[in-house]
Design an enzyme around this catalytic site. Structure first.
Site, short mmCIF file in Angstrom:
data_model
loop_
_atom_site.label_atom_id
_atom_site.label_comp_id
_atom_site.label_asym_id
_atom_site.label_seq_id
_atom_site.Cartn_x
_atom_site.Cartn_y
_atom_site.Cartn_z
N ASP A 73 2.51 -12.13 -9.21
CA ASP A 73 1.35 -12.62 -8.45
C ASP A 73 0.20 -11.61 -8.49
O ASP A 73 0.38 -10.45 -8.86
CB ASP A 73 1.73 -12.92 -7.00
CG ASP A 73 2.21 -11.69 -6.25
OD1 ASP A 73 3.03 -10.92 -6.82
OD2 ASP A 73 1.75 -11.45 -5.12
N GLU A 130 4.28 -10.16 -4.09
CA GLU A 130 4.14 -8.72 -3.79
C GLU A 130 2.87 -8.44 -3.02
O GLU A 130 2.85 -7.63 -2.10
CB GLU A 130 4.15 -7.91 -5.09
CG GLU A 130 4.26 -6.39 -4.89
CD GLU A 130 2.94 -5.68 -4.60
OE1 GLU A 130 2.96 -4.57 -4.06
OE2 GLU A 130 1.87 -6.25 -4.89
ZN LIG Z 1 0.73 -4.54 -7.77
#
Ligand SMILES: [Zn+2]
Length: 489
Positions: free
Chosen positions: A122, A189
């Site tokens: 992501d 993340e």
């Molecule tokens: Zn990163």
């Protein structure tokens, strides 16, 4: 008499200079001597185009909406399977949670402790209002002027694709790892890792997996960023700071502004916040920062080398220098940042309520509890209510440098980035790897990016880009890291 005193002073100075010189030159280099890595056997331009095409998938994650951009993640998965057929034929692939991926490359030796490489799928969005500042379409997957451009080229699709390229290459050459290698590719993340990396860590734990070491994104190969060091510094993050936000509130009787009390709610809260800011948590050149400067000192030149090699004498001076820069100050202490202050909505009414927030980044060694105790003491006002944020996290454990993982990473860096000095470092930002302390004692945070000071703003920023030559080094780095510990079949 005066002559004798002068002579004494001169002799003392000479003795001090001699002691400093001995302290300086007796500190040997700790850099590992290695032969350079062999050339890459793949077409780096073609690899760069493979990465560039993946920049078009808008895998932007969202805290509130776990399903946001699901179709984009699906497209990325399909694309990975197309581009890396050997990886997909050889490794076991599992989808965890929504779109997180766990690959397992089974090792030949069931007794060898497995390892994990991490990279997240992501990305952060383009900050509204900055679109026009980009010199290319951030999702265009543009390759020009020797660079791959766009959101995710640094953070973090390049790590993910470089790992894939390296494994595809190694499988093609008939290699199989001795120890099982996991690839952990989180899908959230940038918004916590609680839906991706954390469930994967828990899944491995539930299967009884204990990892020898983990490598995730992190510190970089910094070129010309550290003063006194002419060579680039490749810093391997041994730990990351904790996150501690505390919400403060103060209630008093509201009133009319024509007859104010001596101390208003706004005045009381402001005075307390000013005391807090004036009372920073203690800092020192110790822990990971101490290890970092101890390793870098012998590689430095001039006064920097002398000062850092003789910290028994120079520590107060060096510390006050480091504290002047916000980035080096953050390595020495738990930082205090006042982030919210809200009160009042009418110019002639005394508000009865003040809200504030303070965000600490907690140094390993401190804890959320010790920070809260410091906060209470520094505010010195019992009427202020303190509430910790639900998402606070303790600092990570500090990983060892005398481990197979650290040595393997150091060796691969020295093989590929021959001119770089390798040293331990401290991450001031959070990564997915913090969820993995449940399955290993050795978590390292390093991304093989070469960066100069002016490139740092490209992370999460405008005109994010990666040079094609650096991308070649990244693939080489992961190939070396894996092939240093794998054996031909
Ligand atoms: Zn990163």
């Amino acid at each position: 008499m005066l002559k004798r005193i002068l002579l004494g002073v001169v002799l003392l100075m000479a003795a001090l200079a001699a002691v400093l010189a001995v302290g300086t030159w007796r500190t040997p280099s700790r850099q590992m001597a290695v032969a350079p890595a062999p050339q890459l056997e793949i077409d780096v331009q073609a690899a760069a185009r493979r990465l560039a095409a993946a920049i078009a998938f808008r895998t932007v994650s969202s805290q509130e909406d776990p399903a946001l951009n699901s179709a984009e993640f699906d497209k990325l998965h399909v694309y990975l399977a197309q581009q890396f057929p050997k990886v997909h034929a050889t490794l076991k692939k599992e989808v965890v949670g929504n779109k997180a991926l766990l690959f397992t490359w089974a090792g030949s030796d069931p007794n060898a402790k497995p390892v994990a490489l991490m990279a997240h799928q992501d990305m952060v969005p383009i900050a509204p209002g900055t679109e026009a500042a980009w010199s290319v379409d951030p999702f265009g997957g543009v390759v020009k002027d020797g660079y791959i451009w766009g959101r995710g080229t640094l953070d973090n699709k390049s790590n993910l694709f470089a790992q894939m390229e390296a494994i595809e290459l190694l499988i093609g050459k008939g290699y199989t790892p001795k120890q099982t290698v996991y690839l952990v590719m989180g899908d959230d993340e940038e918004v916590s890792g609680l839906r991706g990396a954390q469930p994967i860590a828990q899944l491995l734990k539930s299967r009884g997996v204990r990892l020898d070491w983990v490598l995730d994104e992190g510190l970089l190969v910094f070129d010309g960023v550290l003063s006194g060091l002419s060579k680039p510094a490749a810093l391997i993050g041994l730990a990351e700071k904790g996150y501690g936000t505390f919400f403060l509130s103060l209630d008093t009787a509201p009133g009319h502004s024509s007859m104010p009390p001596a101390r208003t709610a706004i005045g009381s809260m402001s005075a307390a916040l000013a005391r807090l800011e004036a009372n920073q948590m203690p800092g020192a050149i110790q822990g990971v920062a101490g290890q970092m400067f101890g390793t870098l000192a012998p590689e430095m030149s001039g006064v920097n080398r002398v000062m850092l090699s003789n910290l028994w004498l120079t520590a107060p001076l060096v510390k006050s220098q480091l504290e002047k820069s916000a980035s080096s100050n953050a390595m020495l202490r738990t930082t205090t940042a006042l982030t919210i202050l809200q009160a009042g909505n009418k110019d002639n009414v005394l508000p009865g309520h003040v809200d504030a927030a303070v965000n600490f980044r907690v140094l390993p060694g401190d804890t959320l509890a010790s920070v809260e105790a410091h906060l209470r003491e520094a505010l010195a006002n019992d009427a202020i209510q303190i509430k910790p944020y639900q998402g606070n996290s303790e600092p990570s454990p500090v990983s060892p440098t005398d481990s197979a993982g650290y040595r393997s990473i150091e060796q691969a860096v020295r093989q590929v980035f021959g001119d770089a000095i390798v040293a331990p470092g401290l991450m001031t930002a959070a990564t997915d790897s913090r969820h993995f302390s449940v399955v290993t004692d050795a978590v390292y945070r390093f991304s093989p990016f070469r960066v100069k000071s002016e490139d740092l703003a490209r992370f999460h920023g405008t005109n994010e880009r990666l040079s094609i030559s650096n991308y070649g080094e990244m693939i080489q780095f992961y190939r070396q890291l894996l092939s240093n510990s794998v054996q031909p079949q």
